[in-house]
Design an enzyme around this catalytic site. Structure first.
Site, PDB file in Angstrom:
ATOM      1  N   SER A  14       0.834  -1.196   0.000  1.00 15.06           N
ATOM      2  CA  SER A  14       0.000   0.000   0.000  1.00 15.06           C
ATOM      3  C   SER A  14       0.874   1.252   0.000  1.00 15.06           C
ATOM      4  O   SER A  14       2.095   1.174   0.153  1.00 15.06           O
ATOM      5  CB  SER A  14      -0.924   0.026   1.230  1.00 15.06           C
ATOM      6  OG  SER A  14      -0.150   0.101   2.422  1.00 15.06           O
ATOM      7  N   LEU A  16       3.143   4.477  -0.354  1.00 15.66           N
ATOM      8  CA  LEU A  16       4.337   4.791  -1.131  1.00 15.66           C
ATOM      9  C   LEU A  16       5.026   3.545  -1.650  1.00 15.66           C
ATOM     10  O   LEU A  16       5.609   3.552  -2.733  1.00 15.66           O
ATOM     11  CB  LEU A  16       5.311   5.614  -0.274  1.00 15.66           C
ATOM     12  CG  LEU A  16       4.789   6.953   0.242  1.00 15.66           C
ATOM     13  CD1 LEU A  16       5.855   7.661   1.063  1.00 15.66           C
ATOM     14  CD2 LEU A  16       4.318   7.840  -0.905  1.00 15.66           C
ATOM     15  N   ASP A  35       5.640  -7.605   2.801  1.00 18.81           N
ATOM     16  CA  ASP A  35       4.688  -6.880   3.635  1.00 18.81           C
ATOM     17  C   ASP A  35       3.976  -7.876   4.537  1.00 18.81           C
ATOM     18  O   ASP A  35       4.125  -9.096   4.383  1.00 18.81           O
ATOM     19  CB  ASP A  35       3.690  -6.113   2.767  1.00 18.81           C
ATOM     20  CG  ASP A  35       3.232  -4.802   3.418  1.00 18.81           C
ATOM     21  OD1 ASP A  35       3.151  -4.769   4.662  1.00 18.81           O
ATOM     22  OD2 ASP A  35       2.939  -3.833   2.690  1.00 18.81           O
ATOM     23  N   ASP A  58       7.271 -10.545   8.364  1.00 22.42           N
ATOM     24  CA  ASP A  58       7.537  -9.558   9.410  1.00 22.42           C
ATOM     25  C   ASP A  58       8.989  -9.137   9.205  1.00 22.42           C
ATOM     26  O   ASP A  58       9.897  -9.960   9.346  1.00 22.42           O
ATOM     27  CB  ASP A  58       7.325 -10.194  10.787  1.00 22.42           C
ATOM     28  CG  ASP A  58       7.719  -9.281  11.944  1.00 22.42           C
ATOM     29  OD1 ASP A  58       8.270  -8.189  11.702  1.00 22.42           O
ATOM     30  OD2 ASP A  58       7.479  -9.671  13.104  1.00 22.42           O
ATOM     31  N   CYS A  85      10.236   0.754   2.498  1.00 25.96           N
ATOM     32  CA  CYS A  85       9.091   1.633   2.757  1.00 25.96           C
ATOM     33  C   CYS A  85       8.285   1.222   3.988  1.00 25.96           C
ATOM     34  O   CYS A  85       7.449   1.999   4.457  1.00 25.96           O
ATOM     35  CB  CYS A  85       8.146   1.648   1.545  1.00 25.96           C
ATOM     36  SG  CYS A  85       8.834   2.384   0.056  1.00 25.96           S
ATOM     37  N   SER A 149      11.444  10.478   7.118  1.00 26.08           N
ATOM     38  CA  SER A 149      10.307  11.393   7.155  1.00 26.08           C
ATOM     39  C   SER A 149      10.823  12.759   7.554  1.00 26.08           C
ATOM     40  O   SER A 149      11.867  12.871   8.222  1.00 26.08           O
ATOM     41  CB  SER A 149       9.278  10.912   8.186  1.00 26.08           C
ATOM     42  OG  SER A 149       8.339  11.935   8.476  1.00 26.08           O
ATOM     43  N   TYR A 162       8.025   8.125  16.730  1.00 24.20           N
ATOM     44  CA  TYR A 162       8.149   8.125  15.269  1.00 24.20           C
ATOM     45  C   TYR A 162       9.355   8.950  14.822  1.00 24.20           C
ATOM     46  O   TYR A 162      10.152   8.512  13.981  1.00 24.20           O
ATOM     47  CB  TYR A 162       6.867   8.675  14.656  1.00 24.20           C
ATOM     48  CG  TYR A 162       6.819   8.624  13.152  1.00 24.20           C
ATOM     49  CD1 TYR A 162       6.739   7.407  12.482  1.00 24.20           C
ATOM     50  CD2 TYR A 162       6.847   9.798  12.400  1.00 24.20           C
ATOM     51  CE1 TYR A 162       6.682   7.355  11.102  1.00 24.20           C
ATOM     52  CE2 TYR A 162       6.787   9.762  11.017  1.00 24.20           C
ATOM     53  CZ  TYR A 162       6.706   8.535  10.372  1.00 24.20           C
ATOM     54  OH  TYR A 162       6.661   8.493   8.997  1.00 24.20           O
ATOM     55  N   PHE A 195       2.156  13.034   2.161  1.00 20.01           N
ATOM     56  CA  PHE A 195       1.769  12.387   0.917  1.00 20.01           C
ATOM     57  C   PHE A 195       0.372  11.792   1.028  1.00 20.01           C
ATOM     58  O   PHE A 195      -0.074  11.425   2.111  1.00 20.01           O
ATOM     59  CB  PHE A 195       2.788  11.305   0.539  1.00 20.01           C
ATOM     60  CG  PHE A 195       3.940  11.839  -0.257  1.00 20.01           C
ATOM     61  CD1 PHE A 195       4.055  11.583  -1.614  1.00 20.01           C
ATOM     62  CD2 PHE A 195       4.905  12.625   0.357  1.00 20.01           C
ATOM     63  CE1 PHE A 195       5.096  12.082  -2.355  1.00 20.01           C
ATOM     64  CE2 PHE A 195       5.962  13.149  -0.379  1.00 20.01           C
ATOM     65  CZ  PHE A 195       6.057  12.866  -1.745  1.00 20.01           C
ATOM     66  N   THR A 197      -1.616   9.171   1.133  1.00 21.24           N
ATOM     67  CA  THR A 197      -1.564   7.735   1.387  1.00 21.24           C
ATOM     68  C   THR A 197      -2.795   7.333   2.207  1.00 21.24           C
ATOM     69  O   THR A 197      -3.466   8.196   2.797  1.00 21.24           O
ATOM     70  CB  THR A 197      -0.302   7.357   2.182  1.00 21.24           C
ATOM     71  OG1 THR A 197      -0.358   8.012   3.468  1.00 21.24           O
ATOM     72  CG2 THR A 197       0.960   7.814   1.443  1.00 21.24           C
TER      73      THR A 197
END
Length: 256
Positions: A14, A16, A35, A58, A85, A149, A162, A195, A197
């Protein structure tokens, strides 16, 4: 322009990651999508037939990643590009004085484990496969592209976990490039802004409109295709190495 290249994209189910998978295949490449089992990565892979293969993994698991890399080599014969990603986010203040509660330690650990440990796990194993490639006339074998980020530089309230994880990705970039440069493997990091998303689309429309206006230009959310275009540019330009590239329309987040 990417004809014949084999890439591995984490988080390719999903957002990016998916946009990157679509771009790489459109340009003539083949992609392994890593993923979580419920990510929708199998649906993405099915759109491209034999050019894509989904591996439910994972990324923090040594055995999951090792198995996916082994199967990638068997299926496609090599690995040229890694695009990391995959990532998660948590939004919590370090201490909520109104409720007299602390940021859960397990939430902080989960974010760092997925975003930092998971990314590093894929790199440390994946570059061994890239390193098996025959070098070209420059001694070049392949490239690793990580995703940080703008929160690494301008983290907001509630983004301590984060921002810490994405700051680690930024800080790893140059040491990794130096580690791997002697074997002809480049490392770059993209630091995206806001973005369009699925994660961001959970916000109310008026919040998205407000955030869009914070960009210098263009005053809108970034498109997945624009992120994927930068991935392609990094792959094609050998002089991009050890670099962190902001992709944010001039956005500089201020404290809320």
């Amino acid at each position: 322009m990417l004809k014949g290249l084999v890439s591995l994209v984490t988080g390719g189910g999903s957002g990016l990651g998916k946009a990157t998978v679509e771009k790489l295949i459109k340009e003539g490449g083949k992609v392994s999508i890593l993923d979580l089992p419920k990510s929708g990565g199998d649906g993405v892979a099915s759109e491209f037939g034999g050019d894509a293969k989904f591996f439910p993994v994972d990324i923090t698991s040594e055995s999951d990643v090792s198995s996916a890399l082994t199967d990638t080599k068997k299926r496609f014969g090599k690995l040229d590009v890694i695009v990391n990603c995959a990532g998660i986010a948590r939004a919590n203040k370090v201490y909520n004085f109104n409720k007299n509660t602390m940021h859960k330690l397990e939430d902080f650990e989960d974010v760092v484990k997925t975003n930092v440990v998971g990314t590093f796990n894929v790199i440390r194993q994946g570059v061994g496969v890239i390193g098996e490639n025959e070098p070209d006339e420059d001694g070049y074998r392949g490239v690793v592209i990580n995703v940080a980020s703008i929160a690494a530089f301008e983290g907001q309230i509630g983004q301590a976990a984060y921002a810490a994880s994405k700051g680690a990705i930024v800080s790893m970039t140059l040491p990794l490039a130096r580690d791997l440069g002697t074997h002809g493997i480049r490392v770059c990091t993209i630091a995206p802004g806001l973005f369009d998303t699925p994660l961001l689309r959970h916000l109310p429309d008026k919040v998205i409109a407000f955030l869009s206006k914070q960009h210098v230009f263009p005053q809108r959310l970034g498109k997945g295709s624009e992120f994927a275009d930068l991935v392609q540019a990094i792959i094609l330009n050998k002089m991009l190495n050890g670099e962190v590239i902001r992709l944010d329309g001039g956005l500089r987040m201020m404290a809320a």
